[in-house]
Design a protein around this motif. Structure first.
Motif, mmCIF file in Angstrom:
data_model
loop_
_atom_site.group_PDB
_atom_site.id
_atom_site.type_symbol
_atom_site.label_atom_id
_atom_site.label_comp_id
_atom_site.label_asym_id
_atom_site.label_seq_id
_atom_site.Cartn_x
_atom_site.Cartn_y
_atom_site.Cartn_z
ATOM 1 N N ASP A 102 0.816 -1.219 0.000
ATOM 2 C CA ASP A 102 0.000 0.000 0.000
ATOM 3 C C ASP A 102 0.846 1.264 0.000
ATOM 4 N N ASP A 103 1.973 1.244 0.728
ATOM 5 C CA ASP A 103 2.800 2.447 0.758
ATOM 6 C C ASP A 103 3.420 2.727 -0.609
ATOM 7 N N ILE A 104 3.704 1.662 -1.369
ATOM 8 C CA ILE A 104 4.243 1.859 -2.722
ATOM 9 C C ILE A 104 3.152 2.372 -3.656
ATOM 10 N N LYS A 105 1.920 1.856 -3.498
ATOM 11 C CA LYS A 105 0.819 2.333 -4.328
ATOM 12 C C LYS A 105 0.553 3.817 -4.122
ATOM 13 N N ASN A 106 0.724 4.278 -2.888
ATOM 14 C CA ASN A 106 0.440 5.676 -2.575
ATOM 15 C C ASN A 106 1.618 6.600 -2.846
ATOM 16 N N GLY A 108 4.594 8.514 -5.187
ATOM 17 C CA GLY A 108 4.461 9.260 -6.435
ATOM 18 C C GLY A 108 4.544 8.367 -7.654
ATOM 19 N N SER A 109 5.548 7.490 -7.678
ATOM 20 C CA SER A 109 5.717 6.596 -8.819
ATOM 21 C C SER A 109 4.570 5.596 -8.917
ATOM 22 N N GLY A 110 4.149 5.067 -7.761
ATOM 23 C CA GLY A 110 3.054 4.093 -7.784
ATOM 24 C C GLY A 110 1.746 4.705 -8.237
ATOM 25 N N HIS A 111 1.463 5.920 -7.763
ATOM 26 C CA HIS A 111 0.224 6.590 -8.166
ATOM 27 C C HIS A 111 0.229 6.905 -9.654
ATOM 28 N N GLN A 112 1.361 7.345 -10.188
ATOM 29 C CA GLN A 112 1.451 7.669 -11.608
ATOM 30 C C GLN A 112 1.287 6.416 -12.464
ATOM 31 N N THR A 113 1.855 5.292 -12.009
ATOM 32 C CA THR A 113 1.706 4.043 -12.756
ATOM 33 C C THR A 113 0.258 3.576 -12.751
ATOM 34 N N THR A 114 -0.422 3.734 -11.635
ATOM 35 C CA THR A 114 -1.834 3.349 -11.568
ATOM 36 C C THR A 114 -2.676 4.182 -12.530
ATOM 37 N N LEU A 115 -2.419 5.482 -12.578
ATOM 38 C CA LEU A 115 -3.148 6.345 -13.505
ATOM 39 C C LEU A 115 -2.853 5.968 -14.959
ATOM 40 N N THR A 116 -1.610 5.615 -15.231
ATOM 41 C CA THR A 116 -1.252 5.209 -16.592
ATOM 42 C C THR A 116 -1.979 3.940 -16.995
ATOM 43 N N PHE A 117 -2.075 2.994 -16.064
ATOM 44 C CA PHE A 117 -2.781 1.744 -16.371
ATOM 45 C C PHE A 117 -4.264 2.002 -16.637
ATOM 46 N N ARG A 118 -4.892 2.801 -15.797
ATOM 47 C CA ARG A 118 -6.318 3.090 -16.002
ATOM 48 C C ARG A 118 -6.550 3.822 -17.320
ATOM 49 N N GLN A 119 -5.648 4.710 -17.664
ATOM 50 C CA GLN A 119 -5.765 5.405 -18.947
ATOM 51 C C GLN A 119 -5.588 4.431 -20.108
ATOM 52 N N THR A 120 -4.680 3.464 -19.956
ATOM 53 C CA THR A 120 -4.462 2.464 -21.003
ATOM 54 C C THR A 120 -5.703 1.618 -21.209
ATOM 55 N N VAL A 121 -6.365 1.232 -20.118
ATOM 56 C CA VAL A 121 -7.603 0.459 -20.232
ATOM 57 C C VAL A 121 -8.653 1.237 -21.013
ATOM 58 N N LYS A 122 -8.726 2.525 -20.752
ATOM 59 C CA LYS A 122 -9.705 3.355 -21.450
ATOM 60 C C LYS A 122 -9.339 3.518 -22.918
ATOM 61 N N TYR A 123 -8.050 3.643 -23.207
ATOM 62 C CA TYR A 123 -7.598 3.810 -24.590
ATOM 63 C C TYR A 123 -7.876 2.576 -25.441
ATOM 64 N N ALA A 241 15.755 -0.153 -10.336
ATOM 65 C CA ALA A 241 14.581 -0.762 -9.705
ATOM 66 C C ALA A 241 13.615 0.323 -9.235
ATOM 67 N N ASP A 242 12.339 0.074 -9.411
ATOM 68 C CA ASP A 242 11.273 0.984 -8.953
ATOM 69 C C ASP A 242 10.020 0.161 -8.735
ATOM 70 N N LEU A 243 9.704 -0.138 -7.475
ATOM 71 C CA LEU A 243 8.531 -0.950 -7.167
ATOM 72 C C LEU A 243 7.239 -0.270 -7.574
ATOM 73 N N GLY A 244 7.272 1.030 -7.784
ATOM 74 C CA GLY A 244 6.072 1.712 -8.243
ATOM 75 C C GLY A 244 5.602 1.215 -9.589
ATOM 76 N N ARG A 245 6.526 0.739 -10.423
ATOM 77 C CA ARG A 245 6.156 0.213 -11.734
ATOM 78 C C ARG A 245 5.541 -1.175 -11.649
ATOM 79 N N GLY A 246 5.799 -1.905 -10.575
ATOM 80 C CA GLY A 246 5.249 -3.246 -10.431
ATOM 81 C C GLY A 246 6.169 -4.117 -9.594
ATOM 82 N N VAL A 247 5.639 -5.272 -9.193
ATOM 83 C CA VAL A 247 6.390 -6.179 -8.328
ATOM 84 C C VAL A 247 7.375 -7.026 -9.126
ATOM 85 N N LEU A 248 7.013 -7.412 -10.326
ATOM 86 C CA LEU A 248 7.868 -8.289 -11.130
ATOM 87 C C LEU A 248 9.226 -7.645 -11.364
#
Length: 330
Positions: A102-106, A108-123, A241-248
């Motif tokens: 949760d701390d990674i999701k909240n 800056g990098s995690g929040h921006q990645t989440t917004l990018t994913f949601r925008q991709t779904v819409k696109y 490395a940047d966990l905000g982009r994902g766990v993998l």
């Protein structure tokens, strides 16, 4: 000293006593019975450790599952295949983002990645609509299928090359200028997107097309980390490395590649072709195949619109000649 004798104790009823010895005996019997029961319980409750499965059997099951999926996919149209793989990879991207703390999701990098994913779904929604109605342009249909093929082969460099071909097209000025000077010059019609209809760049003239092609580019970036390969097949290989982009891989393409190699997922073991290049065996530079010819061969291989055929070997990689299967299909 009392002059009167003390009265004799009253006789106890038959079977009565202090109960100490009997209780101790009963307790002993119960403990003995409990011990026996415990022994029986331990014997009955012991779980046998499962024996490791035979590696040959595991490999056979994987091969059978892959064959069943391949046969099921052969009965699908090209549009259905594109939708199947894009939706599968988008679900994997979503699962990777959900596994972040949760701390990674909240952050800056995690929040921006989440917004990018949601925008991709819409696109991608307009793309799904075109695929359902089979109204996708022939060039876009063939190009998207070639991108999916390259991503399945973990050739992300080639997938990005197809993306650029679809985005820019044959137009030397993709910004859409119509007047480049006051004088009439030779080959002026090749610059103007109004006069040169064959050079229209799809991504610049249609907003919906631009968006879902941009979404496919983002999907390539995720796939490069989810299914890593050597840097010669990658584009913008991330080493930090940047966990905000994902766990993998901890958000790093390099770490994901090292983890895959530790598991034995090398490109040779996966049966992937060698990385494409433009150098001949004698050291000379190979002339790249023109986009029109690559597109024509791939279109002939998968058939026209609504055709159910198709082969993953239909589209050659940059700098490679047409494969024998593609030539036979043509």
């Amino acid at each position: 000293f009392s002059p009167f004798p003390s009265p004799a104790p009253a006789p106890l009823p038959l079977g009565a006593g202090d109960g100490k010895g009997e209780n101790e005996g009963d307790a002993g019997k119960k403990s003995g019975a409990g011990g026996e029961a415990g022994k029986d319980g331990d014997g009955a409750g012991a779980v046998a450790t499962p024996e490791p499965e035979d590696p040959t059997l595991v490999a056979f099951k994987k091969a059978a599952a892959a064959l069943a999926e391949k046969r099921a996919e052969e009965s699908m149209s090209v549009e259905e295949r594109i939708e199947k793989w894009v939706k599968r990879w988008m679900k994997e991207w979503e699962d990777d983002l959900e596994r972040r703390p949760d701390d990674i999701k909240n952050s800056g990098s995690g929040h921006q990645t989440t917004l990018t994913f949601r925008q991709t779904v819409k696109y991608l929604e307009p793309l799904y609509n075109h695929l359902h109605s089979t109204s996708l342009h022939d060039e876009l249909r063939t190009g998207l299928w070639m991108m999916v093929q390259a991503m399945r082969d973990r050739n992300y460099l080639y997938a990005n090359d197809i993306y650029l071909k679809l985005a820019i097209g044959n137009s030397p000025w993709p910004i859409g200028v119509t007047q480049v000077g006051i004088h009439e010059r030779s080959a002026r019609e090749k610059i103007s997107h109004v006069m040169n209809q064959s050079g229209i760049a799809h991504i610049m003239n249609d907003e919906a097309t631009r968006k879902y092609l941009q979404a496919m580019k983002r999907l390539i970036t995720f796939m490069q980390r989810a299914y890593p390969t050597d840097p010669s097949r990658s584009i913008n290989f991330q080493t930090n490395a940047d966990l905000g982009r994902g766990v993998l891989g901890g958000g790093s393409d390099k770490s994901a590649l090292l983890e895959a190699e530790a598991r034995g997922e090398d490109w040779r073991q996966l049966g992937l072709p060698e990385a494409p290049h433009f150098i001949e065996h004698d050291g000379s530079v190979k002339v790249p195949t023109k986009w029109q010819y690559i597109l024509a061969r791939a279109t002939d291989a998968i058939g026209g619109p609504n055709h159910n055929g198709g082969s993953r070997e239909a589209s050659p990689a940059p700098g490679e000649a047409a494969r024998p299967d593609a030539a036979k299909a043509k």
